[in-house]
Each structure stands twice: as C-alpha cells, then as structure tokens.
Design a protein around this motif. Structure first.
Motif, PDB file in Angstrom:
ATOM      1  N   THR A  40       3.758   5.438   7.306  1.00  0.00           N
ATOM      2  CA  THR A  40       3.938   4.579   6.130  1.00  0.00           C
ATOM      3  C   THR A  40       3.973   3.117   6.535  1.00  0.00           C
ATOM      4  O   THR A  40       3.358   2.254   5.898  1.00  0.00           O
ATOM      5  CB  THR A  40       5.231   4.959   5.384  1.00  0.00           C
ATOM      6  OG1 THR A  40       5.182   6.339   5.019  1.00  0.00           O
ATOM      7  CG2 THR A  40       5.405   4.122   4.126  1.00  0.00           C
ATOM      8  N   SER A  44       0.972   0.258   5.711  1.00  0.00           N
ATOM      9  CA  SER A  44       1.292  -0.928   4.910  1.00  0.00           C
ATOM     10  C   SER A  44       0.662  -2.189   5.482  1.00  0.00           C
ATOM     11  O   SER A  44       0.660  -3.238   4.842  1.00  0.00           O
ATOM     12  CB  SER A  44       2.818  -1.109   4.805  1.00  0.00           C
ATOM     13  OG  SER A  44       3.381  -1.499   6.055  1.00  0.00           O
ATOM     14  N   LEU A  73      -0.422  10.657   2.668  1.00  0.00           N
ATOM     15  CA  LEU A  73      -0.085   9.238   2.791  1.00  0.00           C
ATOM     16  C   LEU A  73      -1.342   8.375   2.844  1.00  0.00           C
ATOM     17  O   LEU A  73      -1.403   7.300   2.242  1.00  0.00           O
ATOM     18  CB  LEU A  73       0.770   9.008   4.041  1.00  0.00           C
ATOM     19  CG  LEU A  73       2.222   9.490   3.955  1.00  0.00           C
ATOM     20  CD1 LEU A  73       2.894   9.417   5.326  1.00  0.00           C
ATOM     21  CD2 LEU A  73       3.011   8.665   2.943  1.00  0.00           C
ATOM     22  N   LEU A  76      -2.732   8.122  -0.655  1.00  0.00           N
ATOM     23  CA  LEU A  76      -1.935   7.194  -1.465  1.00  0.00           C
ATOM     24  C   LEU A  76      -2.312   5.751  -1.155  1.00  0.00           C
ATOM     25  O   LEU A  76      -2.474   4.924  -2.063  1.00  0.00           O
ATOM     26  CB  LEU A  76      -0.443   7.421  -1.215  1.00  0.00           C
ATOM     27  CG  LEU A  76       0.143   8.764  -1.649  1.00  0.00           C
ATOM     28  CD1 LEU A  76       1.624   8.838  -1.271  1.00  0.00           C
ATOM     29  CD2 LEU A  76      -0.030   8.997  -3.146  1.00  0.00           C
ATOM     30  N   LYS A  77      -2.447   5.448   0.130  1.00  0.00           N
ATOM     31  CA  LYS A  77      -2.807   4.087   0.523  1.00  0.00           C
ATOM     32  C   LYS A  77      -4.206   3.727   0.046  1.00  0.00           C
ATOM     33  O   LYS A  77      -4.447   2.619  -0.480  1.00  0.00           O
ATOM     34  CB  LYS A  77      -2.713   3.939   2.051  1.00  0.00           C
ATOM     35  CG  LYS A  77      -3.173   2.578   2.575  1.00  0.00           C
ATOM     36  CD  LYS A  77      -2.317   1.432   2.041  1.00  0.00           C
ATOM     37  CE  LYS A  77      -2.773   0.106   2.629  1.00  0.00           C
ATOM     38  NZ  LYS A  77      -1.923  -1.016   2.181  1.00  0.00           N
ATOM     39  N   SER A  80      -4.111   2.859  -3.467  1.00  0.00           N
ATOM     40  CA  SER A  80      -3.437   1.595  -3.739  1.00  0.00           C
ATOM     41  C   SER A  80      -4.332   0.395  -3.477  1.00  0.00           C
ATOM     42  O   SER A  80      -4.165  -0.657  -4.092  1.00  0.00           O
ATOM     43  CB  SER A  80      -2.145   1.484  -2.905  1.00  0.00           C
ATOM     44  OG  SER A  80      -2.437   1.228  -1.538  1.00  0.00           O
ATOM     45  N   TRP A 316      -0.796  -0.744  -8.179  1.00  0.00           N
ATOM     46  CA  TRP A 316      -0.168   0.147  -7.199  1.00  0.00           C
ATOM     47  C   TRP A 316       0.650  -0.655  -6.184  1.00  0.00           C
ATOM     48  O   TRP A 316       0.350  -1.821  -5.911  1.00  0.00           O
ATOM     49  CB  TRP A 316      -1.226   0.945  -6.434  1.00  0.00           C
ATOM     50  CG  TRP A 316      -2.057   1.881  -7.254  1.00  0.00           C
ATOM     51  CD1 TRP A 316      -3.344   1.674  -7.672  1.00  0.00           C
ATOM     52  CD2 TRP A 316      -1.684   3.168  -7.753  1.00  0.00           C
ATOM     53  NE1 TRP A 316      -3.792   2.753  -8.389  1.00  0.00           N
ATOM     54  CE2 TRP A 316      -2.790   3.688  -8.461  1.00  0.00           C
ATOM     55  CE3 TRP A 316      -0.519   3.942  -7.667  1.00  0.00           C
ATOM     56  CZ2 TRP A 316      -2.793   4.942  -9.078  1.00  0.00           C
ATOM     57  CZ3 TRP A 316      -0.498   5.185  -8.282  1.00  0.00           C
ATOM     58  CH2 TRP A 316      -1.619   5.676  -8.980  1.00  0.00           C
ATOM     59  N   PHE A 318       2.143  -0.249  -2.143  1.00  0.00           N
ATOM     60  CA  PHE A 318       2.298   0.500  -0.895  1.00  0.00           C
ATOM     61  C   PHE A 318       2.888  -0.462   0.117  1.00  0.00           C
ATOM     62  O   PHE A 318       2.211  -1.377   0.585  1.00  0.00           O
ATOM     63  CB  PHE A 318       0.968   1.062  -0.382  1.00  0.00           C
ATOM     64  CG  PHE A 318       1.145   2.162   0.627  1.00  0.00           C
ATOM     65  CD1 PHE A 318       0.863   3.487   0.296  1.00  0.00           C
ATOM     66  CD2 PHE A 318       1.635   1.892   1.902  1.00  0.00           C
ATOM     67  CE1 PHE A 318       1.053   4.512   1.218  1.00  0.00           C
ATOM     68  CE2 PHE A 318       1.832   2.899   2.831  1.00  0.00           C
ATOM     69  CZ  PHE A 318       1.528   4.213   2.483  1.00  0.00           C
ATOM     70  N   ARG A 319       4.162  -0.264   0.415  1.00  0.00           N
ATOM     71  CA  ARG A 319       4.868  -1.149   1.341  1.00  0.00           C
ATOM     72  C   ARG A 319       5.563  -0.317   2.413  1.00  0.00           C
ATOM     73  O   ARG A 319       5.482   0.908   2.406  1.00  0.00           O
ATOM     74  CB  ARG A 319       5.873  -2.010   0.576  1.00  0.00           C
ATOM     75  CG  ARG A 319       5.168  -2.926  -0.438  1.00  0.00           C
ATOM     76  CD  ARG A 319       6.114  -3.763  -1.249  1.00  0.00           C
ATOM     77  NE  ARG A 319       5.385  -4.488  -2.302  1.00  0.00           N
ATOM     78  CZ  ARG A 319       5.836  -4.734  -3.508  1.00  0.00           C
ATOM     79  NH1 ARG A 319       7.057  -4.326  -3.850  1.00  0.00           N
ATOM     80  NH2 ARG A 319       5.104  -5.374  -4.394  1.00  0.00           N
ATOM     81  N   GLY A 322       7.516   2.586   1.231  1.00  0.00           N
ATOM     82  CA  GLY A 322       6.854   3.708   0.584  1.00  0.00           C
ATOM     83  C   GLY A 322       5.837   3.288  -0.461  1.00  0.00           C
ATOM     84  O   GLY A 322       5.275   2.190  -0.404  1.00  0.00           O
ATOM     85  N   PHE A 323       5.642   4.147  -1.461  1.00  0.00           N
ATOM     86  CA  PHE A 323       4.548   4.049  -2.428  1.00  0.00           C
ATOM     87  C   PHE A 323       5.113   4.075  -3.844  1.00  0.00           C
ATOM     88  O   PHE A 323       6.134   4.722  -4.103  1.00  0.00           O
ATOM     89  CB  PHE A 323       3.626   5.258  -2.222  1.00  0.00           C
ATOM     90  CG  PHE A 323       2.579   5.456  -3.278  1.00  0.00           C
ATOM     91  CD1 PHE A 323       1.413   4.709  -3.276  1.00  0.00           C
ATOM     92  CD2 PHE A 323       2.746   6.418  -4.266  1.00  0.00           C
ATOM     93  CE1 PHE A 323       0.434   4.913  -4.234  1.00  0.00           C
ATOM     94  CE2 PHE A 323       1.772   6.633  -5.230  1.00  0.00           C
ATOM     95  CZ  PHE A 323       0.611   5.875  -5.212  1.00  0.00           C
ATOM     96  N   TRP A 373       0.046   9.346  -9.475  1.00  0.00           N
ATOM     97  CA  TRP A 373      -0.967   9.877  -8.550  1.00  0.00           C
ATOM     98  C   TRP A 373      -1.217  11.357  -8.821  1.00  0.00           C
ATOM     99  O   TRP A 373      -2.373  11.794  -8.898  1.00  0.00           O
ATOM    100  CB  TRP A 373      -0.506   9.659  -7.109  1.00  0.00           C
ATOM    101  CG  TRP A 373      -1.508  10.111  -6.090  1.00  0.00           C
ATOM    102  CD1 TRP A 373      -2.646   9.451  -5.699  1.00  0.00           C
ATOM    103  CD2 TRP A 373      -1.458  11.326  -5.327  1.00  0.00           C
ATOM    104  NE1 TRP A 373      -3.308  10.177  -4.742  1.00  0.00           N
ATOM    105  CE2 TRP A 373      -2.607  11.331  -4.494  1.00  0.00           C
ATOM    106  CE3 TRP A 373      -0.561  12.389  -5.260  1.00  0.00           C
ATOM    107  CZ2 TRP A 373      -2.878  12.383  -3.616  1.00  0.00           C
ATOM    108  CZ3 TRP A 373      -0.827  13.434  -4.387  1.00  0.00           C
ATOM    109  CH2 TRP A 373      -1.971  13.429  -3.564  1.00  0.00           C
TER     110      TRP A 373
END
Length: 411
Positions: A40, A44, A73, A76-77, A80, A316, A318-319, A322-323, A373
């Motif tokens: 994660t 980021s 993950l 998700l990224k 984003s 979105w 994403f840091r 987390g998301f 998502w």
C-alpha cells in the motif's frame, strides 16, 4: 542481480527510477515480496502501478505470481489513477481466477471480492443509461455525521442549502456530542493558538490544567450537546426529518466515530419503509453538518446512473493509509447513492478493511471506496465545486490567561 533484502525501501526510494527503466521485471519481482502494508505504501508513490501493469500486459503468465491481496491492491490503485478500463480489468480478473494455483484455498473474503468486482463490471457493461429528460430535479439531502457547531455554524449550513436551486427535502441524522468541544492536553493547539501552547510549555505550565479550564469554558459558553431544537431553524423547509441519538446510550456509546458516521448515513434509509420512497427523488446529496459549499452548479450537472461525485478532486483516494473516496459530500442518482449510504451492514467491505489494510471494520473514506469498487461504481473527478469545513473558533490568549489567572506578560 544482487539480492535486495529490503524491497520496500528500494521500491519506495527508487519508485520514479523504476517507472522509467525498461527492465521493469525487477519492479515486479520486488513487489511480489511485499506484505499488504508495504504494498500500500509503495503503490501510493509515483508510477509503480503503471510499471506493473505495463509488465503484466506483456507477460500475462506472470500475473498469478501475485498473491491475491497484492493483486487486489494493484487493481485498486490502477482504478484510482484511471490506468485500466472495465474491459481490460474483466479480462485480467477472469484470467487470475481461472489460472491462480489452488484458487479454492485463497482467503474466501478476497476471492468473494474478486468475483463481485467481476460480476459488477460485466453487469455495468450491459447497463443501458437512461436519463428522464424534462423531469424536474428533486433532491433528498442527507445531513449526516458529527455536528461541530459554533454560534454561526447553523447559519453557515443554511447558507449552503440556499445555494441549491432544486426542490429538496432534508434528512438529518447525527448524534448529541459536538465534535471539537473536548480538549486534551496533547492536542491543545486545536483549541488555542499554537504559539500560546509553545509559551505554556516553555513556562512549564501544567497542560492538563489548561485542558480542564478549556472544557469548563465550553460547558459554560459553547454548545456541547446537540438537541432537536438545534435544528429547529431548518424546519421552515417543506420536509425536514430530524434524528439525533444520545451517544451516551447503548449501543452508540460503544461505537467509534467512523461507525457512527456509517450508522447515521443509513438511518433514514432503514427507517422509511415506504416502497419506492427514494425513487421519488431524482438525486441524493449527502453532506456533513459543518460543510460550507456553493452547490449552485449541481442544478445543471448531468450525472448518469452508476456515477458518483464527491468532494475529492480526483474522486478516488489511494494514500499510504489505504484506499477510499470522499465521505463529506456524495452526490448521485438514488439507486447508486443508496448503495454507498446504506453501507453500515456491508459485511464484505468491513472484512476487506481488516484483511487488506489491517484497519477497524469502519474507517472513514475506506468502506465507501471499497463498496464503490465492489459495485463497479464510477467515481467522477470533482471540478464542479470547492468546499471547506466550518472552522472551530479558537479561544483567545486573553481568555485563556483569564482562566488561568495569569497575566499574559508573565507566562
């Protein structure tokens, strides 16, 4: 070719380098060694995700070397940063499920998440977008979350509502405890000027005593408990449904603030049982009680089914933690908005907070992002409006000195 013992440090420090290098296989091999938290943090940064998907597009057989959590993950990224479209994502998820060795031994939560995401994407590609042209816009406005009221905050809320040019009804759900009205010795700068805190520390003043004085001041001079009468001035609207819970009572006294937020988001959804009630509205807008924003542009905004607009510029999030998506403003058509606002009992999203990010089951931004998502909801970029939160007025230096019975010049 020397073995790298700390892949997270290497990827984190050299993320921009690996984004440019042609030998991105190194990036992929190192990424596969990370745990969820490390992945994660790395994702980021910079262009790591783009490097990984570029490699996997050319080397599809390598995909199943990613353990399921890292695969999700990465998805998700990529969502984003909008580096993957629905068609491609369907193909790689299908390939992963079919080719991953011993797929039935995979954590059931993660496998269920992949299957739901795949199903949602396929369903959305068959979705026919229908806009009822000429239908008068009517908005259900959810005012939910913790109230943070000073003397002027309610008028600020009224000013915000006055910018909405469509017909609307209000659905207020909050809890009695006012945010920002309890001082702790370790967080005094939230209540008094930071420079004064430094002077007090330098003078070896007991900060616990200062916090006690501040809390006594709040009890005498500030709203510290929300009641129905607090929102009475909102009742000149045609319909205002107001719910306020005493957070000293069970079960609210055992809820974290994020859990309370999700509970209050869905309160009126679960309370009003009238069939097709929410379909009588063209849109739903969720805002925090302390929001300050000009929403006049919403009256001209065309938004389709399966799209959501939030306060986040990118949509979105994403840091390193987390998301997620924005949770202070949520705007969309009823069917799509209700999927997010009714997320209090979304078991899979709660479990993914724990399994993917090692967070509590309720986490601001995160549950909403995971639900979006899983449901294949499109989160729009926000270039429509800017917002701010009503600031809690700090207690002046003179007032604090009077409380402590110390002349300002003798701190």
């Amino acid at each position: 070719k020397k073995e790298i013992k700390n892949p997270i440090n290497y990827l984190y420090d050299f993320s921009n380098f690996f984004s440019l290098t042609q030998n991105i296989e190194i990036t992929f091999q190192l990424f596969c060694k990370l745990n969820n938290s490390q992945a994660t943090i790395v994702l980021s940064r910079g262009g790591i995700a783009d490097s990984l998907i570029t490699f996997l597009r050319k080397n599809a057989k390598e995909l199943t070397k990613l353990k399921p959590s890292l695969f999700i993950l990465l998805l998700l990224k990529l969502n984003s940063i909008r580096s993957i479209n629905s068609e491609e994502e369907c193909i790689i998820i299908q390939h992963y499920i079919e080719q991953y060795p011993q797929i039935n031994t995979v954590n059931s939560i993660l496998l269920k998440a992949l299957k739901q995401r795949l199903s949602s994407l396929k369903g959305n590609m068959q979705l026919q977008i229908y806009t009822a042209k000429g239908k008068q816009r009517k908005i259900a406005i959810f005012i939910t979350g913790q109230s943070r009221f000073s003397d002027k905050n309610l008028s600020n809320l009224r000013n915000t509502l006055s910018t909405i040019k469509s017909d609307y009804d209000l659905f207020v759900s909050t809890w009695s405890d006012v945010g920002g009205k309890h001082a702790e010795s370790s967080k005094l700068s939230r209540h008094i000027p930071a420079s004064l805190v430094q002077d007090l520390v330098a003078s070896k003043v007991n900060l616990h005593d200062v916090a006690v004085s501040i809390n006594e001041y709040y009890k005498k001079h500030e709203i510290i408990k929300i009641t129905l009468s607090t929102f009475e001035n909102l009742n000149d609207y045609s319909n205002a449904f107001i719910n306020i819970k005493d957070d000293n009572e069970f079960p609210y006294n055992e809820m974290s603030n994020p859990e309370k937020m999700y509970y209050h988001n869905c309160f009126w959804i679960r309370t009003i049982k009238q069939e097709n009630f929410w379909q009588s509205y063209t849109h739903i807008l969720k805002i925090r009680p302390d929001i300050e924003c000009d929403f006049s542009a919403l009256s001209e905004l065309d938004i389709s089914e399966n799209q959501i607009l939030t306060e986040e510029a990118n949509g979105w999030i994403f840091r390193e933690w987390g998301f997620g998506i924005g949770d202070q403003i949520i705007y969309g058509k009823p069917e799509t908005s209700l999927k997010l606002l009714d997320g209090y009992n979304h078991q899979l999203a709660k479990e993914m907070c724990e399994v993917l990010f090692s967070k509590p089951q309720y986490h601001g931004h995160m549950n909403l992002g995971i639900i979006a998502w899983l449901e294949g909801i499109t989160i729009l970029r926000n270039d429509i409006f800017k917002h701010k939160l009503a600031a809690t007025k700090k207690i002046s230096t003179e007032q604090i000195m009077a409380m402590l019975s110390k002349p300002i010049g003798n701190i």
